[in-house]
Design a protein around this motif. Structure first.
Motif, PDB file in Angstrom:
ATOM      1  N   MET A  23       0.807  -1.215   0.000  1.00  0.00           N
ATOM      2  CA  MET A  23       0.000   0.000   0.000  1.00  0.00           C
ATOM      3  C   MET A  23       0.842   1.267   0.000  1.00  0.00           C
ATOM      4  N   CYS A  24       2.138   1.130   0.299  1.00  0.00           N
ATOM      5  CA  CYS A  24       3.011   2.310   0.346  1.00  0.00           C
ATOM      6  C   CYS A  24       4.283   2.040  -0.457  1.00  0.00           C
ATOM      7  N   LEU A  25       4.608   2.935  -1.374  1.00  0.00           N
ATOM      8  CA  LEU A  25       5.862   2.875  -2.126  1.00  0.00           C
ATOM      9  C   LEU A  25       6.733   4.052  -1.721  1.00  0.00           C
ATOM     10  N   CYS A  26       7.964   3.772  -1.331  1.00  0.00           N
ATOM     11  CA  CYS A  26       8.925   4.829  -0.997  1.00  0.00           C
ATOM     12  C   CYS A  26      10.137   4.661  -1.903  1.00  0.00           C
ATOM     13  N   ILE A  27      10.430   5.678  -2.703  1.00  0.00           N
ATOM     14  CA  ILE A  27      11.497   5.604  -3.698  1.00  0.00           C
ATOM     15  C   ILE A  27      12.673   6.467  -3.262  1.00  0.00           C
ATOM     16  N   SER A  28      13.875   5.882  -3.250  1.00  0.00           N
ATOM     17  CA  SER A  28      15.107   6.603  -2.934  1.00  0.00           C
ATOM     18  C   SER A  28      16.069   6.519  -4.113  1.00  0.00           C
ATOM     19  N   PRO A  29      16.967   7.502  -4.272  1.00  0.00           N
ATOM     20  CA  PRO A  29      17.872   7.482  -5.426  1.00  0.00           C
ATOM     21  C   PRO A  29      18.983   6.452  -5.349  1.00  0.00           C
ATOM     22  N   THR A  30      19.336   5.980  -4.143  1.00  0.00           N
ATOM     23  CA  THR A  30      20.428   5.011  -4.012  1.00  0.00           C
ATOM     24  C   THR A  30      20.031   3.865  -3.097  1.00  0.00           C
ATOM     25  N   TYR A  31      20.727   2.751  -3.275  1.00  0.00           N
ATOM     26  CA  TYR A  31      20.542   1.575  -2.426  1.00  0.00           C
ATOM     27  C   TYR A  31      20.757   1.932  -0.959  1.00  0.00           C
TER      28      TYR A  31
END
Length: 338
Positions: A23-31
């Motif tokens: 239900m929640c997507l959190c996107i970050s630029p790096t691992y």
């Protein structure tokens, strides 16, 4: 009483069933940032064990078509996109919350921006959008206007204020050898808990790591060509204090919080892809110290007239004086630690 217990039991079953999808997507630029955010979520999740977390990052192998049951997915944009489209592990129409961490990087990096937009377009109408960043340039605001209608804007601090706990200095040098000698003098005069040193290229970072190791320092080296698992292991060792010095390129400029970092060294000043001063990266680099309410120290190595011009640009942009430090004067170095 029995009827109430049955209703309660039925509610738990329905509630549990409702929760068993993403239900929640959190996107970050790096691992590294994805992993760090995930660790915080895991700590919070101890108080709500029903909520689970999955990492959508390179190297995390998943079978096609097997829907994941974790309610929160945190990862990098390319892998999240694969999980939604290619592997069909996530139904994007069921996502309630979409988070872009380090939104300015996600938007400034062409590949990240395209992938983030593709993910966002698959989400249902009414999905909550959250954009986080320490620096919001015009490009971020324009992007936010496209994806977040009628937003609530929360500003915690102006970027100038975030530098109030950090003493900034520069050292005049003629070569990388001069920079290394200045670094050794700093280490010889003040007590440093842990330090992060930023270099412009992997070649310089490798050279510096070898030189410091010869001097007996416990050194960790981090650069973009390393596998994500290797990078995570390096950061974990540094966070645990097993190495006292972390030498890196811009991989760690953002978001990596290590409480014991008391000094940041810009062995090379940060530049953008066109070779111009990069104010945001400078802020994020020196912001690795002076965190958690503590005082920090940032030292910039200046090796040319061009470097001095770049440094002056940072002074003007943040309206903060960057004083000269004579690293041949040990008494002067000792004073900056007080």
């Amino acid at each position: 009483s029995q009827n109430c217990e049955e209703k309660s039991s039925n509610y738990k079953i329905k509630s549990h069933s409702y929760l068993c999808y993403s239900m929640c997507l959190c996107i970050s630029p790096t691992y590294e940032l994805a992993l760090q955010t995930g660790k915080v979520i895991e700590q919070m999740g101890k108080f709500y064990p029903e909520v689970k977390l999955a990492y959508a990052v390179r190297g995390h192998k998943m079978e096609r078509g097997v829907k994941i049951k974790e309610q929160i997915v945190i990862g990098t944009p390319g892998t999240v996109l694969d999980w939604c489209i290619k592997l069909k592990l996530i139904d994007p129409k069921k996502i309630k919350v979409f988070v872009l961490d380090e939104a300015d990087v996600m938007i400034a990096t062409q590949g990240h921006q395209d992938q983030s937009i593709r993910i966002q377009r698959m989400l249902p109408k009414g999905c909550q959008m959250l954009l986080f960043s320490a620096t919001f340039e015009d490009s971020v605001w324009k992007f936010a206007e496209r994806v977040v209608p009628d937003p609530n804007i929360i500003k915690l601090k102006r970027e100038e204020e975030t530098l109030d706990t950090i003493k900034q200095y520069y050292v005049l040098c003629n070569s990388k050898e001069d920079k290394f000698n200045a670094l050794c003098n700093i280490y010889g005069a003040i007590t440093i808990a842990q330090a992060m040193i930023f270099c412009h290229t992997r070649k310089t970072a490798n050279w510096l790591a070898n030189q410091l190791s010869k001097e007996g320092h416990q050194v960790a080296l981090l650069s973009g060509e390393m596998a994500v698992e290797q990078r995570a292991a390096v950061i974990e060792r540094f966070r645990d204090g097993k190495e006292k010095v972390l030498i890196t390129t811009n991989v760690c400029a953002r978001g990596i919080d290590v409480e014991q970092v008391s000094v940041v060294i810009n062995f090379d000043l940060p530049l953008d892809k066109d070779g111009n001063p990069d104010n945001e990266t400078y802020l994020h680099r020196i912001g690795r110290t002076g965190r958690f309410g503590k005082r920090g120290l940032a030292v910039n190595m200046v090796d040319s007239q061009r470097s001095m011009e770049i440094l002056k640009t940072y002074e003007r942009h943040f309206n903060k004086k960057i004083a000269r430090l004579d690293t041949d004067d040990l008494d002067e170095i000792e004073k900056i630690a007080n």
